[in-house]
Structure formats: C-alpha cells, structure tokens
Design a protein around this motif. Structure first.
Motif, PDB file in Angstrom:
ATOM      1  N   LYS A  45     -28.903  50.086 -45.049  1.00 19.97           N
ATOM      2  CA  LYS A  45     -30.149  49.777 -44.357  1.00 19.97           C
ATOM      3  C   LYS A  45     -30.770  48.446 -44.755  1.00 19.97           C
ATOM      4  O   LYS A  45     -31.662  47.956 -44.050  1.00 19.97           O
ATOM      5  N   LEU A  46     -30.337  47.872 -45.870  1.00 21.51           N
ATOM      6  CA  LEU A  46     -30.887  46.591 -46.313  1.00 21.51           C
ATOM      7  C   LEU A  46     -29.819  45.524 -46.188  1.00 21.51           C
ATOM      8  O   LEU A  46     -28.712  45.681 -46.717  1.00 21.51           O
ATOM      9  N   VAL A  47     -30.151  44.421 -45.505  1.00 23.92           N
ATOM     10  CA  VAL A  47     -29.182  43.376 -45.169  1.00 23.92           C
ATOM     11  C   VAL A  47     -29.877  42.017 -45.249  1.00 23.92           C
ATOM     12  O   VAL A  47     -31.094  41.942 -45.429  1.00 23.92           O
ATOM     13  N   PRO A  48     -29.153  40.913 -45.094  1.00 26.01           N
ATOM     14  CA  PRO A  48     -29.805  39.596 -45.053  1.00 26.01           C
ATOM     15  C   PRO A  48     -30.719  39.458 -43.837  1.00 26.01           C
ATOM     16  O   PRO A  48     -30.295  39.693 -42.702  1.00 26.01           O
ATOM     17  N   GLU A  49     -31.953  39.098 -44.071  1.00 29.84           N
ATOM     18  CA  GLU A  49     -32.928  38.903 -43.000  1.00 29.84           C
ATOM     19  C   GLU A  49     -33.577  37.518 -43.057  1.00 29.84           C
ATOM     20  O   GLU A  49     -34.455  37.208 -42.268  1.00 29.84           O
ATOM     21  N   ALA A  58     -36.614  36.507 -40.504  1.00 33.25           N
ATOM     22  CA  ALA A  58     -37.529  37.641 -40.396  1.00 33.25           C
ATOM     23  C   ALA A  58     -38.476  37.739 -41.582  1.00 33.25           C
ATOM     24  O   ALA A  58     -39.525  38.391 -41.488  1.00 33.25           O
ATOM     25  N   MET A  59     -38.139  37.089 -42.695  1.00 29.87           N
ATOM     26  CA  MET A  59     -38.997  37.165 -43.879  1.00 29.87           C
ATOM     27  C   MET A  59     -40.336  36.472 -43.686  1.00 29.87           C
ATOM     28  O   MET A  59     -41.252  36.645 -44.478  1.00 29.87           O
ATOM     29  N   ILE A  60     -40.469  35.711 -42.626  1.00 27.64           N
ATOM     30  CA  ILE A  60     -41.757  35.095 -42.302  1.00 27.64           C
ATOM     31  C   ILE A  60     -42.769  36.161 -41.914  1.00 27.64           C
ATOM     32  O   ILE A  60     -43.976  35.983 -42.070  1.00 27.64           O
ATOM     33  N   TYR A  61     -42.277  37.306 -41.453  1.00 26.93           N
ATOM     34  CA  TYR A  61     -43.151  38.349 -40.919  1.00 26.93           C
ATOM     35  C   TYR A  61     -43.214  39.560 -41.844  1.00 26.93           C
ATOM     36  O   TYR A  61     -42.195  39.977 -42.410  1.00 26.93           O
ATOM     37  N   SER A  62     -44.387  40.133 -41.977  1.00 31.15           N
ATOM     38  CA  SER A  62     -44.593  41.294 -42.848  1.00 31.15           C
ATOM     39  C   SER A  62     -43.744  42.472 -42.376  1.00 31.15           C
ATOM     40  O   SER A  62     -43.601  42.706 -41.171  1.00 31.15           O
ATOM     41  N   GLY A  63     -43.208  43.220 -43.334  1.00 34.63           N
ATOM     42  CA  GLY A  63     -42.408  44.402 -43.017  1.00 34.63           C
ATOM     43  C   GLY A  63     -40.927  44.197 -43.201  1.00 34.63           C
ATOM     44  O   GLY A  63     -40.168  45.162 -43.223  1.00 34.63           O
ATOM     45  N   SER A  64     -40.489  42.947 -43.327  1.00 35.59           N
ATOM     46  CA  SER A  64     -39.055  42.664 -43.463  1.00 35.59           C
ATOM     47  C   SER A  64     -38.631  42.745 -44.923  1.00 35.59           C
ATOM     48  O   SER A  64     -39.383  42.389 -45.826  1.00 35.59           O
ATOM     49  N   ILE A  65     -37.410  43.202 -45.145  1.00 37.74           N
ATOM     50  CA  ILE A  65     -36.807  43.250 -46.486  1.00 37.74           C
ATOM     51  C   ILE A  65     -35.434  42.602 -46.381  1.00 37.74           C
ATOM     52  O   ILE A  65     -34.631  42.978 -45.521  1.00 37.74           O
ATOM     53  N   SER A  66     -35.162  41.632 -47.256  1.00 33.68           N
ATOM     54  CA  SER A  66     -33.928  40.866 -47.146  1.00 33.68           C
ATOM     55  C   SER A  66     -33.099  40.913 -48.421  1.00 33.68           C
ATOM     56  O   SER A  66     -33.644  40.849 -49.528  1.00 33.68           O
ATOM     57  N   LEU A  67     -31.782  41.036 -48.255  1.00 31.73           N
ATOM     58  CA  LEU A  67     -30.843  40.859 -49.348  1.00 31.73           C
ATOM     59  C   LEU A  67     -30.277  39.448 -49.294  1.00 31.73           C
ATOM     60  O   LEU A  67     -30.101  38.875 -48.216  1.00 31.73           O
ATOM     61  N   ARG A  68     -29.985  38.880 -50.476  1.00 29.80           N
ATOM     62  CA  ARG A  68     -29.250  37.630 -50.494  1.00 29.80           C
ATOM     63  C   ARG A  68     -27.850  37.875 -49.938  1.00 29.80           C
ATOM     64  O   ARG A  68     -27.308  38.975 -50.059  1.00 29.80           O
ATOM     65  N   PHE A  72     -25.400  41.224 -50.417  1.00 26.45           N
ATOM     66  CA  PHE A  72     -24.948  42.015 -49.271  1.00 26.45           C
ATOM     67  C   PHE A  72     -23.428  42.145 -49.269  1.00 26.45           C
ATOM     68  O   PHE A  72     -22.881  43.256 -49.120  1.00 26.45           O
ATOM     69  N   GLU A  73     -22.741  41.045 -49.472  1.00 29.67           N
ATOM     70  CA  GLU A  73     -21.284  41.078 -49.429  1.00 29.67           C
ATOM     71  C   GLU A  73     -20.700  41.888 -50.584  1.00 29.67           C
ATOM     72  O   GLU A  73     -19.697  42.594 -50.399  1.00 29.67           O
ATOM     73  N   MET A  74     -21.329  41.820 -51.742  1.00 34.19           N
ATOM     74  CA  MET A  74     -20.859  42.628 -52.870  1.00 34.19           C
ATOM     75  C   MET A  74     -21.073  44.111 -52.613  1.00 34.19           C
ATOM     76  O   MET A  74     -20.227  44.939 -52.960  1.00 34.19           O
ATOM     77  N   VAL A  75     -22.206  44.457 -51.999  1.00 37.11           N
ATOM     78  CA  VAL A  75     -22.464  45.860 -51.643  1.00 37.11           C
ATOM     79  C   VAL A  75     -21.384  46.352 -50.670  1.00 37.11           C
ATOM     80  O   VAL A  75     -20.816  47.440 -50.835  1.00 37.11           O
ATOM     81  N   GLY A  99     -27.728  38.837 -38.542  1.00 36.73           N
ATOM     82  CA  GLY A  99     -27.560  38.360 -39.907  1.00 36.73           C
ATOM     83  C   GLY A  99     -26.494  39.084 -40.697  1.00 36.73           C
ATOM     84  O   GLY A  99     -26.139  38.651 -41.798  1.00 36.73           O
ATOM     85  N   ASN A 100     -25.963  40.165 -40.152  1.00 35.34           N
ATOM     86  CA  ASN A 100     -24.959  40.975 -40.855  1.00 35.34           C
ATOM     87  C   ASN A 100     -23.532  40.512 -40.599  1.00 35.34           C
ATOM     88  O   ASN A 100     -22.615  40.842 -41.357  1.00 35.34           O
ATOM     89  N   GLN A 101     -23.331  39.787 -39.507  1.00 32.82           N
ATOM     90  CA  GLN A 101     -21.982  39.591 -38.994  1.00 32.82           C
ATOM     91  C   GLN A 101     -21.095  38.758 -39.933  1.00 32.82           C
ATOM     92  O   GLN A 101     -19.959  39.143 -40.238  1.00 32.82           O
ATOM     93  N   THR A 102     -21.606  37.633 -40.407  1.00 32.94           N
ATOM     94  CA  THR A 102     -20.808  36.776 -41.286  1.00 32.94           C
ATOM     95  C   THR A 102     -20.421  37.502 -42.570  1.00 32.94           C
ATOM     96  O   THR A 102     -19.271  37.427 -43.025  1.00 32.94           O
ATOM     97  N   GLY A 103     -21.378  38.222 -43.161  1.00 37.06           N
ATOM     98  CA  GLY A 103     -21.108  38.934 -44.412  1.00 37.06           C
ATOM     99  C   GLY A 103     -20.056  40.003 -44.259  1.00 37.06           C
ATOM    100  O   GLY A 103     -19.211  40.194 -45.150  1.00 37.06           O
ATOM    101  N   MET A 104     -20.065  40.707 -43.135  1.00 30.60           N
ATOM    102  CA  MET A 104     -19.041  41.724 -42.906  1.00 30.60           C
ATOM    103  C   MET A 104     -17.670  41.084 -42.777  1.00 30.60           C
ATOM    104  O   MET A 104     -16.682  41.581 -43.338  1.00 30.60           O
ATOM    105  N   GLY A 105     -17.607  39.977 -42.041  1.00 29.59           N
ATOM    106  CA  GLY A 105     -16.332  39.286 -41.908  1.00 29.59           C
ATOM    107  C   GLY A 105     -15.805  38.799 -43.243  1.00 29.59           C
ATOM    108  O   GLY A 105     -14.607  38.938 -43.543  1.00 29.59           O
TER     109      GLY A 105
END
Length: 218
Positions: A45-49, A58-68, A72-75, A99-105
């Motif tokens: 549920k937590l990914v790069p944002e 998305a981190m500009i806006y309240s409510g977002s949670i971002s992983l480096r 993300f890739e290590m997880v 934001g998830n696509q590159t890390g999954m690849g």
C-alpha cells in the motif's frame, strides 16, 4: 503469486487517499480467480509518490505517503524472494499507480538475475488506463465531459464503488448534490456499481491475457 502495488495519495475532496488499494482489492482477486492457479499477496500500500524534501509529486498535497524509490524496490525484492521460498514458480507484479511502474520493472530485472527456474514478471498492461477509457467509450457508450479539476475520474470512481461506495464518499456527495465526476453522474448507485464491474472485468481480462503471454507465450 501476484504482488499488487497501490499507493496512498491525495485525490481531491471525495476519494479515499488509498484509492489504488481499493481498486486492487477487487482487481487482484478477479485476476487470481480467472487464472485459476494463483494467489494474491497482501497489497503493497505504500509506494513512491514524490520526494520528501523538497516536496514533489503527490507529496505536495496533504494525505500522501511516499517511499523512496530504493526502499520500494527493496520491499518488492524481499516480498518476491519470500514467495519464491514458498514454492511459487511465477511471481507477477502489477501496479495501479504511475510512480510504481519503474520500480516494479527494476525489481523484476534484479530478481530474474538471481533466480533459476522461478521467474518474476512485470505486467504493465494492468496500468493501461487509456485502454479502459477506450473500452468504456466504444463498448459501453460512456464518455466523460470536461475535467472537474479533481484528481479523480469516472473509471476509477466506479471501480472503487465495486469494493466500497463509501471509499468515494457516495452518501456525502449525494447529500451535497455533488454525485458526479467529469460530467457523469454516480447518483444511481446500482447502475454505477454495474459499470464499475464491467470496467474492472475488462482490466482483469486484459491482465490475465498479458500474464499468460508472459508465462506461456500465449
């Protein structure tokens, strides 16, 4: 095994911040059931944002949670390794956020370099939302109007409603006279959910086809 990656991000005044996770609740189960020989891992549920400092995306806006990105890739690698250890032969990665696509690849590349018979597969077809809109317009005869300016659209709203109408603040929108998105009404709850089911099934069918092609070449 299917590893689905979602996200927590700000989405205007109506949608739950975990919109991608709500979408994946229905989508991953549908994909696994249609494949007939797959299980869904817990949704990541937590990914790069976006970056934390300075804030971006998305981190500009309240409510977002971002992983480096590296976190993300290590997880992803660790979850994939765990499933491999339990005997899964094919580990599928799908994601519902850009934001998830590159890390999954990247994670899939690393895992396949380590593994032998077991294989990891990144399936980008799941995220091809443009195809979903084309299906909605050409097959269902439904087209959005002008954008309301929210981080929202009719496709993702109705798919979320399949899982939980409260995740799009359905009743609050009805009470406020705001039960529409980009010119399309969601006031008819049953009808909106039925449309969401059709859109979700289209995504399931497209993704299963892509998974079979990745694994079996068909």
């Amino acid at each position: 095994a299917i590893i689905a990656t979602g996200g927590v991000e700000q989405n205007g005044p109506f949608l739950a911040t975990g919109k991608h996770n709500y979408v994946l609740q229905g989508a991953c189960e549908g994909i696994a059931r249609k494949l007939g020989n797959a299980l869904c891992a817990p949704i990541i549920k937590l990914v790069p944002e976006g970056s934390h400092d300075p804030k971006s995306g998305a981190m500009i806006y309240s409510g977002s949670i971002s992983l480096r990105q590296e976190t993300f890739e290590m997880v992803l690698q660790d979850v994939g390794e765990s499933l491999k250890q339990h005997g899964f032969e094919n580990i599928i990665f799908i994601g519902d956020s850009g934001g998830n696509q590159t890390g999954m690849g990247n994670a899939v590349t690393v895992l396949n370099e380590r593994w032998g018979e077991a294989r990891a597969h990144y399936v980008p077809e799941f995220y091809r939302y443009r195809d979903v809109f084309t299906y909605m317009e050409e097959e269902l005869g439904i087209a959005e109007g002008d954008n309301d300016g929210h981080h929202d659209d009719y496709v993702i709203t109705t798919i979320m409603m399949v899982t939980d109408p409260e995740s799009v603040r359905y009743q609050q929108r009805m009470d406020a006279g705001l039960a529409s998105i980009n010119g399309l009404s969601i006031a008819d709850l049953e009808h909106s959910i039925e449309i969401g089911k059709k859109l979700l099934q289209f995504r399931v069918d497209t993704t299963v086809e892509a998974i079979n092609a990745a694994i079996w070449g068909q």
